[in-house]
Design a protein around this motif. Sequence first.
Motif, short mmCIF file in Angstrom:
data_model
loop_
_atom_site.label_atom_id
_atom_site.label_comp_id
_atom_site.label_asym_id
_atom_site.label_seq_id
_atom_site.Cartn_x
_atom_site.Cartn_y
_atom_site.Cartn_z
N LEU A 97 -0.75 25.71 18.75
CA LEU A 97 0.28 25.37 19.72
C LEU A 97 0.76 26.60 20.50
N VAL A 98 0.79 27.75 19.84
CA VAL A 98 1.09 29.00 20.54
C VAL A 98 0.03 29.25 21.61
N ASP A 99 -1.23 29.07 21.26
CA ASP A 99 -2.31 29.27 22.22
C ASP A 99 -2.20 28.30 23.38
N ARG A 153 9.07 21.97 26.20
CA ARG A 153 9.64 21.48 24.94
C ARG A 153 8.97 22.14 23.74
N LEU A 154 7.67 22.35 23.87
CA LEU A 154 6.93 23.00 22.78
C LEU A 154 7.43 24.42 22.56
N VAL A 155 7.63 25.18 23.61
CA VAL A 155 8.09 26.56 23.46
C VAL A 155 9.47 26.60 22.81
N ILE A 156 10.35 25.68 23.22
CA ILE A 156 11.68 25.63 22.62
C ILE A 156 11.60 25.27 21.14
N ALA A 157 10.77 24.29 20.81
CA ALA A 157 10.63 23.89 19.41
C ALA A 157 10.04 25.03 18.57
N LEU A 158 9.03 25.69 19.10
CA LEU A 158 8.41 26.79 18.37
C LEU A 158 9.39 27.93 18.14
N SER A 211 12.35 27.92 17.34
CA SER A 211 13.23 27.72 16.18
C SER A 211 12.45 27.34 14.93
N ALA A 212 11.15 27.63 14.96
CA ALA A 212 10.29 27.24 13.84
C ALA A 212 9.86 28.43 13.01
N GLY A 213 10.81 29.32 12.71
CA GLY A 213 10.50 30.44 11.84
C GLY A 213 9.88 31.61 12.56
N GLU A 214 9.33 32.52 11.78
CA GLU A 214 8.81 33.77 12.33
C GLU A 214 7.68 33.55 13.32
N ALA A 215 6.75 32.65 12.97
CA ALA A 215 5.61 32.40 13.87
C ALA A 215 6.09 31.80 15.18
N GLY A 216 7.08 30.92 15.10
CA GLY A 216 7.62 30.33 16.30
C GLY A 216 8.33 31.35 17.16
N GLY A 217 9.07 32.25 16.53
CA GLY A 217 9.74 33.30 17.27
C GLY A 217 8.75 34.18 18.00
N ARG A 218 7.62 34.45 17.36
CA ARG A 218 6.58 35.25 18.02
C ARG A 218 6.02 34.49 19.22
N ALA A 219 5.89 33.17 19.08
CA ALA A 219 5.37 32.36 20.18
C ALA A 219 6.30 32.45 21.38
N ARG A 220 7.60 32.31 21.11
CA ARG A 220 8.59 32.42 22.20
C ARG A 220 8.51 33.79 22.86
#
Length: 199
Positions: free
Chosen positions: A65-67, A110-115, A117-126
């Motif tokens: 999802l980050v990709d 919406r995906l970026v916002i959800a990611l 707040s989804a922990g460390e990996a999500g923070g990196r995605a943002r």
Amino acid sequence: MEEDRQPARRPGGRSARVRAAVHQAATDLVAERGYGNFTVGEVAARAGVADTSIYRRWGTLEALLVDVAITWLTTTSPIPDTGSLEEDLRTYAANVARDVTGPDGLAVLRLVIALSSAGEAGGRARDEFLAERGRQLQGMLDRARERGERPPGGMEILDHILAPMYIRVLFGLGPLTPGYVDSLVDHLLLSLARSTEPH
């Protein structure tokens, strides 16, 4: 013999098609169900590939999802080079408005916002998403500076142009009409002019 060798001159053709199919499947599922409500297996089934192919290439659903988010960002909203800061900003804003209101724009936002707040990996995605957007803008601003113009900072573009459009799209607060998008650029240019006025 020449025809036999033709496929060999296009390495990655199938791989690129698989990646595009997986990306589209993931984007569609985000749009339909929201983040966290589907599995790698469901992405694979919709894309017509084996789930092992997704795990082998991306490792986790979050990495996929980050990709998806980063790829969407880097292949949309091209950075213009019109020779004028004002026209660059107007063209760029129009491109962003078109892309975020396109078929996948809302899902990716919406995906970026959800990611995020989804922990460390999500923070990196943002962070990656914002950093890539910043890199894109910096080239435009650097060119303006080289022409002797006084460009705004990247955060000013985010505050005056991108954020209002993102908020409108995310919350369904009205269309991004050309007039509205131009007014965002007008406000930024006015703010920039005021900041450079002698006191």
